[in-house]
Design a protein around this motif. Structure first.
Motif, short mmCIF file in Angstrom:
data_model
loop_
_atom_site.label_atom_id
_atom_site.label_comp_id
_atom_site.label_asym_id
_atom_site.label_seq_id
_atom_site.Cartn_x
_atom_site.Cartn_y
_atom_site.Cartn_z
N LEU A 1 -2.26 6.58 -5.83
CA LEU A 1 -1.42 5.72 -6.67
C LEU A 1 0.00 5.64 -6.11
CD1 LEU A 1 -2.55 6.80 -10.25
CD2 LEU A 1 -3.04 4.63 -9.12
N ALA A 2 0.53 6.79 -5.71
CA ALA A 2 1.88 6.80 -5.15
C ALA A 2 1.95 5.98 -3.86
CB ALA A 2 2.32 8.24 -4.89
N GLY A 3 0.85 5.94 -3.12
CA GLY A 3 0.81 5.16 -1.89
C GLY A 3 0.92 3.67 -2.12
N CYS A 4 0.71 3.23 -3.35
CA CYS A 4 0.82 1.80 -3.68
C CYS A 4 2.27 1.39 -3.94
CB CYS A 4 -0.01 1.48 -4.93
SG CYS A 4 -1.77 1.82 -4.78
N LEU A 5 3.14 2.36 -4.14
CA LEU A 5 4.51 2.07 -4.58
C LEU A 5 5.46 2.04 -3.40
CD1 LEU A 5 4.55 4.39 -7.72
CD2 LEU A 5 3.99 1.95 -7.60
N VAL A 6 6.41 1.13 -3.46
CA VAL A 6 7.44 0.99 -2.43
C VAL A 6 8.73 1.60 -2.95
CG1 VAL A 6 8.76 -0.62 -1.02
CG2 VAL A 6 6.36 -1.12 -1.57
N ASP A 7 9.22 2.61 -2.26
CA ASP A 7 10.44 3.30 -2.67
C ASP A 7 11.64 2.60 -2.03
OD1 ASP A 7 12.39 5.01 -3.51
OD2 ASP A 7 11.39 6.84 -2.85
N GLN A 8 12.43 1.92 -2.85
CA GLN A 8 13.58 1.17 -2.34
C GLN A 8 14.89 1.94 -2.50
OE1 GLN A 8 13.30 -2.54 -4.51
NE2 GLN A 8 11.77 -3.37 -3.10
N ARG A 9 14.80 3.21 -2.81
CA ARG A 9 16.01 4.02 -2.95
C ARG A 9 16.56 4.41 -1.58
NH1 ARG A 9 13.68 8.78 -6.52
NH2 ARG A 9 12.00 8.48 -4.99
N GLN A 10 17.83 4.78 -1.55
CA GLN A 10 18.44 5.24 -0.30
C GLN A 10 17.88 6.63 0.04
OE1 GLN A 10 22.74 4.96 -0.26
NE2 GLN A 10 22.71 3.19 -1.64
N PRO A 11 17.23 6.77 1.19
CA PRO A 11 16.54 8.03 1.52
C PRO A 11 17.43 9.26 1.42
CG PRO A 11 15.95 6.31 3.08
CD PRO A 11 17.05 5.75 2.23
N TRP B 1 4.75 -6.67 -9.46
CA TRP B 1 3.38 -7.10 -9.72
C TRP B 1 2.41 -6.64 -8.63
CZ3 TRP B 1 0.76 -8.15 -13.70
CH2 TRP B 1 1.29 -8.84 -14.79
N GLN B 2 2.81 -6.82 -7.36
CA GLN B 2 1.91 -6.47 -6.27
C GLN B 2 1.55 -4.99 -6.30
OE1 GLN B 2 0.47 -8.55 -3.81
NE2 GLN B 2 -0.72 -6.68 -3.48
N GLN B 3 2.54 -4.16 -6.58
CA GLN B 3 2.29 -2.72 -6.63
C GLN B 3 1.37 -2.36 -7.81
OE1 GLN B 3 6.17 -0.57 -6.16
NE2 GLN B 3 6.93 -2.63 -5.70
N LEU B 4 1.57 -3.04 -8.93
CA LEU B 4 0.71 -2.80 -10.09
C LEU B 4 -0.73 -3.22 -9.79
CD1 LEU B 4 3.08 -4.01 -12.94
CD2 LEU B 4 2.42 -1.66 -12.46
N ARG B 5 -0.88 -4.34 -9.11
CA ARG B 5 -2.23 -4.79 -8.76
C ARG B 5 -2.90 -3.80 -7.82
NH1 ARG B 5 -3.22 -10.36 -5.52
NH2 ARG B 5 -2.50 -9.01 -3.83
N ASP B 6 -2.15 -3.29 -6.85
CA ASP B 6 -2.71 -2.29 -5.94
C ASP B 6 -3.11 -1.02 -6.68
OD1 ASP B 6 -2.26 -4.08 -3.90
OD2 ASP B 6 -0.43 -3.11 -3.17
N MET B 7 -2.29 -0.61 -7.64
CA MET B 7 -2.62 0.57 -8.44
C MET B 7 -3.89 0.36 -9.24
SD MET B 7 1.10 1.84 -9.86
CE MET B 7 0.37 3.18 -10.80
N ALA B 8 -4.04 -0.84 -9.81
CA ALA B 8 -5.25 -1.14 -10.58
C ALA B 8 -6.49 -1.05 -9.70
CB ALA B 8 -5.13 -2.53 -11.20
N HIS B 9 -6.38 -1.53 -8.46
CA HIS B 9 -7.50 -1.43 -7.53
C HIS B 9 -7.81 0.03 -7.21
CE1 HIS B 9 -8.52 -5.57 -6.54
NE2 HIS B 9 -7.24 -5.88 -6.48
N VAL B 10 -6.77 0.83 -7.00
CA VAL B 10 -6.97 2.26 -6.69
C VAL B 10 -7.69 2.97 -7.83
CG1 VAL B 10 -5.74 4.46 -6.46
CG2 VAL B 10 -5.13 2.53 -5.00
N LEU B 11 -7.28 2.70 -9.05
CA LEU B 11 -7.92 3.35 -10.20
C LEU B 11 -9.40 2.99 -10.28
CD1 LEU B 11 -5.08 2.92 -12.83
CD2 LEU B 11 -6.12 5.09 -12.18
N ALA B 12 -9.71 1.69 -10.14
CA ALA B 12 -11.11 1.27 -10.19
C ALA B 12 -11.90 1.85 -9.02
CB ALA B 12 -11.19 -0.25 -10.19
N ASP B 13 -11.32 1.81 -7.82
CA ASP B 13 -12.01 2.33 -6.64
C ASP B 13 -12.28 3.82 -6.76
OD1 ASP B 13 -12.03 -0.16 -5.47
OD2 ASP B 13 -10.22 0.18 -4.28
N THR B 14 -11.32 4.56 -7.32
CA THR B 14 -11.49 6.01 -7.45
C THR B 14 -12.64 6.35 -8.39
OG1 THR B 14 -9.12 6.38 -7.05
CG2 THR B 14 -10.34 8.15 -8.13
N VAL B 15 -12.69 5.67 -9.53
CA VAL B 15 -13.76 5.94 -10.49
C VAL B 15 -15.11 5.55 -9.90
CG1 VAL B 15 -14.69 5.34 -12.76
CG2 VAL B 15 -12.23 5.68 -12.48
N ILE B 16 -15.19 4.37 -9.31
CA ILE B 16 -16.47 3.89 -8.79
C ILE B 16 -16.95 4.76 -7.63
CG2 ILE B 16 -17.58 1.95 -7.60
CD1 ILE B 16 -15.76 0.10 -9.30
#
Length: 456
Positions: A51-61, A127-142
């Protein structure tokens, strides 16, 4: 040398003449010791990491103190342990178990993220990150179920169910819903059942505006789920069960195009009531003869005005009797493409009623309806994090087979297995969790710990 004064509380009862004193003086302790079971499952499923891999961190490193993965884990495990609000972060900041769940040193590790940090985190997702997270959740369960069943499922049943999420502020896209008589969101939850197993595994949860029709998003969810399930279980037969709000010609056409079995409830109307009149008469006679509720089953071919063709409709003619009340007609209708006899088809439809228990777990066990962020996307993010916590609990329940927790609800699992007092001791070589010797669910906990990968 000055000593730290430890506040004490003295109670008014004195067993054996001795006062009872409460002193909060045990360092490095927690009441969420059993959460390590969920941590072990997450390590196996790699759920929070994906799930974390779906998120883009835009903070200053250079200014980042809490990595994205740590923030995801803090929210998911916090929800699982019963802390639904970001405001709980302050109370949990130095909790040794919650540090451990984030792979930090439970004693010397830095404090957890604060409420402002978590709030900024939730409101930064797109939105894109949320969609990717939704795919990860479904893929993990399946994928988890595919490995368990070795890809040999013969029938997979998909249930969709909308539920209300009352709102109490100025959240985006909250509207008044006449059916629920409140301002709300209207999320839709999807579950899958394999073969004839009782467990319904949650695979998707989509937040929708409060005035959304029941069918909004249904075809998209079904299309994605069917594609994933067919890849994982190519030889399975697929069945879709839906309540009356989904009885729409476009959805029927979609289900037939996908070549799946379907059982969809349909609201009563004058034409259907007329078709059921003769069967209802027989049901009334039967009910009068036996003096209790009676139901008979039949069928008809029916096409609503906007349908392009007739479809099979199962009729349940029911007369309900209660002591001291007049008998009440209760006709029910189900649209289907199944060839089975009417009673069998209707009982198959009734099986979807257990979805209500999944919704209750999400609402009351994990507070999925705590969507108090101003922005809609932030609230959808919360819903997905809640679903992630629920996925861990469902897997925990599955690993509890053969124990008293095999059919327990989320609140019971948390009470029996997660909410355990623990004292944490850390050395150079290992971290030791000291649990009470009188823990009432110790045999069950040990058995489940081994089932989730612990060794003895």
């Amino acid at each position: 040398m000055a000593t730290t004064c430890i506040p004490q509380i003295t109670f008014g009862f004195e067993p054996k003449g001795k006062p009872v004193v409460a002193a909060f003086d045990v360092p490095h302790a927690s009441v969420d010791g059993g959460a390590v079971l969920l941590k072990s499952l997450d390590t196996q499923l790699q759920l929070t990491k994906r799930l974390a891999g779906c998120l883009v961190d835009q903070r200053q490193p250079g200014k980042v103190q809490h990595q994205t993965l740590e923030l995801v884990r803090q929210r998911v495990f916090g929800l699982a342990c019963g802390y639904a609000d970001c405001n709980d972060a302050e109370r949990l900041a130095d909790d040794v178990i919650h540090k451990l769940l984030l792979d930090r040193d439970p004693i010397a590790g830095r404090a957890l993220a604060s409420q402002p940090t978590l709030s900024r985190f939730e409101n930064a997702v797109g939105w894109q990150q949320l969609r990717d997270m939704a795919h990860v959740l479904a893929d993990t369960v399946i994928e988890t179920q595919r490995r368990r069943l070795k890809g040999r499922a013969t029938r997979i049943t998909i249930d969709l169910d909308p539920t209300d999420d009352p709102t109490h502020g100025q959240q985006e896209f909250t509207f008044f819903n006449g059916h629920y008589d409140t301002w709300c969101y209207l999320p839709i939850v999807a579950t899958v059942t394999f073969n004839d197993e009782p467990e319904q595994f949650a695979v998707a949860s989509v937040l929708r505006p409060g005035n959304a029709p029941a069918t909004r998003g249904a075809r998209g969810i079904l299309r994605r789920l069917l594609a994933k399930l067919r890849d994982a279980f190519p030889k399975a037969t697929f069945r879709v069960r839906l309540d009356g709000g989904f009885a729409h010609p476009k959805l029927f056409a979609f289900l037939e195009q996908q070549q799946v079995e379907y059982v969809v409830a349909m609201a009563c109307n004058a034409r259907l009531e007329k078709r059921a009149r003769r069967l209802m008469g027989k049901a009334r006679m039967l009910s009068k003869a036996i003096g209790q509720t009676a139901h008979l089953y039949g069928e008809t071919r029916y096409a609503a005005r906007k349908w392009k063709r007739k479809r099979r409709v199962i009729i349940k003619a029911e007369v309900v009797r209660h002591p001291g009340r007049d008998p009440k007609n209760n006709p029910r209708f189900v649209v289907t493409n199944l060839p089975d006899d009417p009673e069998t088809v209707y009982q198959l439809y009734c099986g979807r009623g257990d979805v209500e228990n999944r919704l209750k777990e999400l609402h009351h066990g994990l507070e999925m309806d705590r969507t108090s962020c101003e922005h809609f996307l932030a609230n959808q993010f919360r819903v997905l994090l809640t679903l992630a916590a629920y996925v861990l609990f469902q897997e925990l329940r599955r690993r509890a087979v053969g124990t008293a927790c095999a059919h327990a609800q989320v609140t019971t699992l948390r009470e029996r297995l997660v909410k355990v007092a623990v004292w944490v001791q850390s050395s150079v070589r290992r971290i030791v969790l000291h649990f009470p010797t009188t823990f009432p669910w110790l045999p069950t906990w040990r058995r489940i710990a081994r089932a989730v990968g612990a060794t003895t």
